[in-house]
Design a protein around this motif. Structure first.
Motif, mmCIF file in Angstrom:
data_model
loop_
_atom_site.group_PDB
_atom_site.id
_atom_site.type_symbol
_atom_site.label_atom_id
_atom_site.label_comp_id
_atom_site.label_asym_id
_atom_site.label_seq_id
_atom_site.Cartn_x
_atom_site.Cartn_y
_atom_site.Cartn_z
ATOM 1 N N MET A 78 -8.933 -40.868 -33.813
ATOM 2 C CA MET A 78 -8.063 -39.782 -33.402
ATOM 3 C C MET A 78 -7.673 -39.978 -31.935
ATOM 4 S SD MET A 78 -7.656 -37.897 -36.038
ATOM 5 C CE MET A 78 -7.057 -36.350 -35.376
ATOM 6 N N VAL A 79 -6.375 -39.848 -31.655
ATOM 7 C CA VAL A 79 -5.903 -39.969 -30.285
ATOM 8 C C VAL A 79 -6.088 -38.623 -29.588
ATOM 9 C CG1 VAL A 79 -3.941 -40.470 -28.809
ATOM 10 C CG2 VAL A 79 -4.228 -41.733 -30.955
ATOM 11 N N LYS A 80 -6.837 -38.626 -28.499
ATOM 12 C CA LYS A 80 -7.116 -37.390 -27.788
ATOM 13 C C LYS A 80 -5.869 -36.932 -27.034
ATOM 14 C CE LYS A 80 -10.370 -35.336 -24.505
ATOM 15 N NZ LYS A 80 -11.515 -35.591 -23.610
ATOM 16 N N ALA A 81 -5.579 -35.631 -27.120
ATOM 17 C CA ALA A 81 -4.413 -35.082 -26.425
ATOM 18 C C ALA A 81 -4.641 -35.107 -24.921
ATOM 19 C CB ALA A 81 -4.160 -33.655 -26.888
ATOM 20 N N GLY A 82 -3.558 -35.299 -24.170
ATOM 21 C CA GLY A 82 -3.660 -35.271 -22.718
ATOM 22 C C GLY A 82 -3.749 -33.844 -22.216
ATOM 23 N N ASN A 83 -3.848 -33.686 -20.908
ATOM 24 C CA ASN A 83 -3.881 -32.326 -20.361
ATOM 25 C C ASN A 83 -2.490 -31.702 -20.430
ATOM 26 O OD1 ASN A 83 -2.378 -33.015 -17.900
ATOM 27 N ND2 ASN A 83 -4.260 -34.046 -17.231
ATOM 28 N N ILE A 84 -2.380 -30.469 -20.006
ATOM 29 C CA ILE A 84 -1.123 -29.727 -20.150
ATOM 30 C C ILE A 84 0.047 -30.435 -19.476
ATOM 31 C CG2 ILE A 84 0.058 -27.617 -19.375
ATOM 32 C CD1 ILE A 84 -2.571 -26.114 -20.051
ATOM 33 N N VAL A 85 -0.167 -30.942 -18.270
ATOM 34 C CA VAL A 85 0.911 -31.635 -17.562
ATOM 35 C C VAL A 85 1.300 -32.919 -18.298
ATOM 36 C CG1 VAL A 85 1.579 -32.767 -15.414
ATOM 37 C CG2 VAL A 85 0.230 -30.659 -15.338
ATOM 38 N N GLN A 86 0.321 -33.680 -18.757
ATOM 39 C CA GLN A 86 0.588 -34.933 -19.474
ATOM 40 C C GLN A 86 1.344 -34.682 -20.771
ATOM 41 O OE1 GLN A 86 -3.488 -36.256 -19.670
ATOM 42 N NE2 GLN A 86 -3.242 -37.665 -17.935
ATOM 43 N N VAL A 87 0.955 -33.643 -21.494
ATOM 44 C CA VAL A 87 1.644 -33.304 -22.743
ATOM 45 C C VAL A 87 3.094 -32.909 -22.459
ATOM 46 C CG1 VAL A 87 1.735 -31.670 -24.672
ATOM 47 C CG2 VAL A 87 -0.452 -32.660 -23.981
#
Length: 219
Positions: A78-87
């Motif tokens: 599973m690819v971990k989601a980035g933080n809010i800014v990265q997303v």
């Protein structure tokens, strides 16, 4: 073609020997039917059975190759989601918002542990603002105002769509004022802005996409 293994050669040789034995026995029976012992019939039957058995043994490896055991499915990570800014940066629909966050010096804050709930206006939402207002807000001398507007879009804690109850509620923002959250069968509205996409996951919270920029009541 690949070389035959010694075991295969030996099995084929056995079949050939047994075939010769059976054929010779038939020939003897044909030429001297009165002089053949009664056991000859048994020999012929035994040779025939041996040929059939040897043929089956030779064929089994090929059958096994055609019906090999299924391989186990590969494990997918599973690819971990980035933080809010990265997303937001990776989404492509929040270019103006990202530029505003950078100008306001909030990148580090919104990249922190959180968790945060962000009501994120799209580029189309910012385009609804009066002409020239975005450029004015991005100026260094207007940083405090920009911070006030952006933090009005942020709530401390992780609030997913399933956590929002039907009806209306006032929720305090990081900016200090409250936003009005209304949930009905038509969807969720934040003040006068509609949530067009909910629960965009981030490692430090969640993003809800809205179609209009929110403005603090005292601005």
């Amino acid at each position: 073609m690949g070389k035959s293994s010694p075991s295969w050669v030996f099995k084929i040789l056995i079949i050939n020997v047994l075939l010769i034995l059976r054929n010779k026995t038939y020939l003897i029976l044909k030429n001297n039917p009165m002089k053949i012992p009664k056991t000859t019939g048994l020999i012929i039957k035994t040779a025939s059975m041996a040929i059939a058995t040897a043929s089956l043994i030779v064929g089994l490896p090929a059958l096994a190759n055609n019906h090999s055991a299924p391989t186990a499915p590969k494990k997918t990570s599973m690819v971990k989601a980035g933080n809010i800014v990265q997303v937001a940066v990776g989404n492509g629909s929040f270019n103006t918002l990202v530029a505003a966050v950078k100008a306001a010096g909030l990148v580090e804050v919104l990249s922190g542990k959180g968790p945060f709930t962000v009501f994120a206006p799209t580029d189309a939402a910012f385009a609804k603002l009066p002409e020239g207002q975005i450029a004015e807000l991005l100026k260094p001398e207007n940083k405090a105002t920009l911070v006030k507007i952006l933090t009005y879009h942020v709530v401390a804690g992780k609030v997913e769509a399933k956590n929002i109850k039907a009806g209306s509620a006032l929720v305090k923002t990081v900016e200090g004022n409250v936003i009005k959250v209304t949930k009905s069968n038509k969807g969720v509205v934040i003040d006068n802005s509609k949530v067009v996409a909910a629960d965009v996951k981030a490692s430090n919270g969640v993003i809800h996409v809205i179609d209009t920029v929110l403005m603090p009541p005292d601005l």
